[in-house]
Design a protein around this motif. Structure first.
Motif, PDB file in Angstrom:
ATOM      1  N   ASN A  88     -53.223 109.004 -13.013  1.00 31.28           N
ATOM      2  CA  ASN A  88     -52.180 108.091 -13.762  1.00 31.28           C
ATOM      3  C   ASN A  88     -50.987 107.769 -12.754  1.00 31.28           C
ATOM      4  OD1 ASN A  88     -53.909 108.125 -16.024  1.00 31.28           O
ATOM      5  ND2 ASN A  88     -52.769 109.951 -17.151  1.00 31.28           N
ATOM      6  N   VAL A  89     -50.460 108.969 -12.261  1.00 33.33           N
ATOM      7  CA  VAL A  89     -49.261 108.663 -11.625  1.00 33.33           C
ATOM      8  C   VAL A  89     -49.567 107.883 -10.103  1.00 33.33           C
ATOM      9  CG1 VAL A  89     -47.154 109.770 -10.291  1.00 33.33           C
ATOM     10  CG2 VAL A  89     -48.231 110.859 -12.571  1.00 33.33           C
ATOM     11  N   SER A  90     -50.617 108.352  -9.511  1.00 29.05           N
ATOM     12  CA  SER A  90     -50.868 107.852  -8.291  1.00 29.05           C
ATOM     13  C   SER A  90     -51.307 106.091  -8.299  1.00 29.05           C
ATOM     14  CB  SER A  90     -52.056 108.462  -7.555  1.00 29.05           C
ATOM     15  OG  SER A  90     -53.211 108.249  -8.245  1.00 29.05           O
ATOM     16  N   SER A  91     -51.776 106.157  -9.713  1.00 30.36           N
ATOM     17  CA  SER A  91     -52.392 104.495  -9.655  1.00 30.36           C
ATOM     18  C   SER A  91     -50.934 103.714 -10.132  1.00 30.36           C
ATOM     19  CB  SER A  91     -53.131 104.280 -11.081  1.00 30.36           C
ATOM     20  OG  SER A  91     -54.504 105.149 -10.680  1.00 30.36           O
ATOM     21  N   ALA A  92     -50.233 104.251 -10.909  1.00 30.25           N
ATOM     22  CA  ALA A  92     -48.986 103.556 -11.238  1.00 30.25           C
ATOM     23  C   ALA A  92     -48.116 103.217  -9.842  1.00 30.25           C
ATOM     24  CB  ALA A  92     -47.892 104.263 -12.136  1.00 30.25           C
ATOM     25  N   ALA A  93     -48.073 104.656  -8.986  1.00 31.79           N
ATOM     26  CA  ALA A  93     -47.550 104.356  -7.661  1.00 31.79           C
ATOM     27  C   ALA A  93     -48.232 103.380  -6.638  1.00 31.79           C
ATOM     28  CB  ALA A  93     -46.967 105.730  -7.140  1.00 31.79           C
ATOM     29  N   ARG A  94     -49.589 102.979  -7.048  1.00 31.22           N
ATOM     30  CA  ARG A  94     -50.442 102.316  -6.167  1.00 31.22           C
ATOM     31  C   ARG A  94     -50.654 103.041  -4.678  1.00 31.22           C
ATOM     32  NH1 ARG A  94     -48.435  96.148  -6.869  1.00 31.22           N
ATOM     33  NH2 ARG A  94     -48.839  96.007  -9.069  1.00 31.22           N
ATOM     34  N   ASP A  95     -50.644 104.365  -4.934  1.00 27.39           N
ATOM     35  CA  ASP A  95     -50.975 105.172  -3.630  1.00 27.39           C
ATOM     36  C   ASP A  95     -52.422 105.400  -3.438  1.00 27.39           C
ATOM     37  OD1 ASP A  95     -51.279 107.354  -1.932  1.00 27.39           O
ATOM     38  OD2 ASP A  95     -49.223 108.004  -2.175  1.00 27.39           O
ATOM     39  N   SER A  96     -52.994 104.570  -2.902  1.00 26.49           N
ATOM     40  CA  SER A  96     -54.608 104.434  -2.695  1.00 26.49           C
ATOM     41  C   SER A  96     -55.121 105.702  -2.399  1.00 26.49           C
ATOM     42  CB  SER A  96     -54.861 103.386  -1.723  1.00 26.49           C
ATOM     43  OG  SER A  96     -54.254 102.259  -2.059  1.00 26.49           O
ATOM     44  N   VAL A  97     -54.582 106.503  -1.287  1.00 25.35           N
ATOM     45  CA  VAL A  97     -55.442 107.764  -0.804  1.00 25.35           C
ATOM     46  C   VAL A  97     -55.395 108.754  -2.017  1.00 25.35           C
ATOM     47  CG1 VAL A  97     -55.448 109.355   0.969  1.00 25.35           C
ATOM     48  CG2 VAL A  97     -54.828 107.262   1.628  1.00 25.35           C
ATOM     49  N   TRP A  98     -54.179 108.892  -2.559  1.00 25.96           N
ATOM     50  CA  TRP A  98     -54.081 110.014  -3.721  1.00 25.96           C
ATOM     51  C   TRP A  98     -54.601 109.386  -4.878  1.00 25.96           C
ATOM     52  CZ3 TRP A  98     -53.240 114.678  -3.847  1.00 25.96           C
ATOM     53  CH2 TRP A  98     -52.190 115.474  -3.039  1.00 25.96           C
ATOM     54  N   GLN A  99     -54.970 108.121  -4.966  1.00 31.35           N
ATOM     55  CA  GLN A  99     -55.599 107.616  -6.197  1.00 31.35           C
ATOM     56  C   GLN A  99     -57.324 107.995  -5.994  1.00 31.35           C
ATOM     57  OE1 GLN A  99     -55.352 103.464  -6.599  1.00 31.35           O
ATOM     58  NE2 GLN A  99     -56.503 103.324  -8.710  1.00 31.35           N
TER      59      GLN A  99
END
Length: 415
Positions: A88-99
């Motif tokens: 949820n947090v990585s998607s909101a931050a648009r951090d692709s690798v963490w996603q």
């Protein structure tokens, strides 16, 4: 150890200097994975600190760590909870690798919970993301790292293989594992990936009763690592493989597995993990309740602001179009200032969460942004006020002129 002594000193100094990111980094580096309860306690403290100043990278990193701790402790339901937090947090931050990393973690948690369909769904999405990624930079607390695409492919294929194991298609699972191993061996920092692939391959070959292959991949694993808890299944696979060949070896490996499990999954450690989990669950429930109340109050204030702005705008519009009311400019200025304050309050309420996330709750940065917004609003307000005042002056002149004409007409009509 001496390293921990210096880390503790660094944490104390960072706390005195109010350098939260440095304090968080120091606390994170103090996490010792050899003890579940201690590691979980320190990781939860890190998560609290990261949440206190909305550090997105800190929240993702610590949630990832807590997910690993719970997975190691075989608390897969909690591992799923924190892997979903990562997603949820990585998607909101648009951090692709963490996603991608989060998708793999969610898939792994579902597979460990014996939920094959959900595990396969997230594994397929992780594989898709690993192919589509352009920027392979992964942000950590201490630095940004360049992730390896082959390593991402290896982990994603590993998840696909584990899902097929649950679906009772071990031949297809082994096919995925072989491809995963090719990618892993060509990537740097591949020890963890290759270990997991060897372990999963041994498990599939055990189901297929191909004992020589079981022994081969278990030995390949042991050449790399003998750390608990991941080594426990390896000893069990070897014990089962040797049951038909050498009973002494089977007994030896069963004994090793039992010893490792007893030392790693102690009753005391399990009890401490349960207590920590309950405390953290209560804390998160309290936070959720507080956030819900804050959101409700914010929504009510937004509605009141909109109502106030609408009411004042209606009054000004009515005064503009009225052909009978003469309005003093002072009233217009008063209503204009009131409208400006309400508009500013509405913008503040509406943008406050976004600005808070963007500035990591830095009070100085938030104040400067709101000052800039106010600086833009005031000239716009002055122009509108001047335009409305001019329109009202023209209307007042027109009304007075019409009244004067009527008075003159009445006077001239008298006998």
């Amino acid at each position: 150890s001496l390293a921990n002594v210096y880390l503790n000193k660094a944490v104390i100094l960072a706390k005195k200097l109010n350098s939260k990111r440095d304090e968080l980094t120091g606390r994170y580096l103090l996490i010792d994975f050899n003890n579940h309860a201690t590691a979980l306690s320190r990781a939860i403290e890190c998560l609290k600190l990261a949440e206190s100043y909305s550090d997105t990278v800190g929240i993702i990193t610590t949630a990832f760590t807590i997910n690993l701790i719970y997975s190691g402790a075989e608390e897969y339901g909690k591992a799923l909870e924190y892997s979903k937090m990562m997603l949820n947090v990585s998607s909101a931050a648009r951090d692709s690798v963490w996603q991608w990393n989060s998708l793999y973690a969610v898939s792994s948690a579902f597979i460990n919970l014996q939920k094959a369909d959900s595990g396969l769904l997230y594994a397929q999405e992780a594989y898709r993301v690993s192919l589509a990624l352009r920027d392979l930079t992964q942000r950590w607390l201490f630095q940004s790292l360049q992730y390896s695409r082959p390593l991402m492919m290896a982990w994603s294929l590993h998840a696909l293989g584990r899902a097929q194991q649950l679906l009772q298609d071990d031949r297809l699972a082994i096919n995925h594992f072989n491809k995963a191993l090719e990618f892993a061996l060509s990537a740097p920092y591949n020890r963890s990936a290759t270990e997991n692939i060897y372990s999963s391959m041994a498990e599939s070959f055990l189901k297929l009763s191909e004992m020589d292959s079981v022994i081969k991949y278990c030995r390949s694993y042991l050449l790399k690592d003998t750390l608990v808890p991941d080594v426990i299944p390896i000893y069990i696979y070897l014990a089962k493989a040797y049951e038909r060949k050498n009973s002494d070896s089977a007994v030896t490996y069963y004994r090793l597995a039992a010893q490792r499990r007893e030392s790693y999954f102690s009753v005391k450690s399990r009890s401490e993990i349960i207590d920590l989990t309950n405390q953290e669950d209560e804390r998160r429930k309290a936070i959720a309740k507080f956030n819900a109340e804050e959101k409700g109050n914010r929504n009510r204030n937004l509605q009141l602001s909109i109502l106030g702005i609408g009411l004042i705008s209606f009054c000004i519009f009515y005064l503009l179009i009225s052909q009978t009311i003469v309005v003093r400019s002072g009233l217009v200025k008063f209503l204009g200032v009131l409208a400006l304050l309400l508009v500013f309050e509405f913008i503040n309420l509406f943008l406050h969460p976004l600005i808070g996330d963007f500035t990591h709750q830095s009070q100085i940065s938030m104040f400067l942004i709101m000052v800039c917004i106010a600086a833009l609003l005031v000239p716009v307000h002055n122009k509108l006020e001047k335009w409305v005042t001019n329109k009202l002056v023209e209307k007042n002149k027109r009304i007075r002129l019409e009244a004067a004409k009527k008075t003159i007409a009445k006077l001239e009509g008298k006998p």
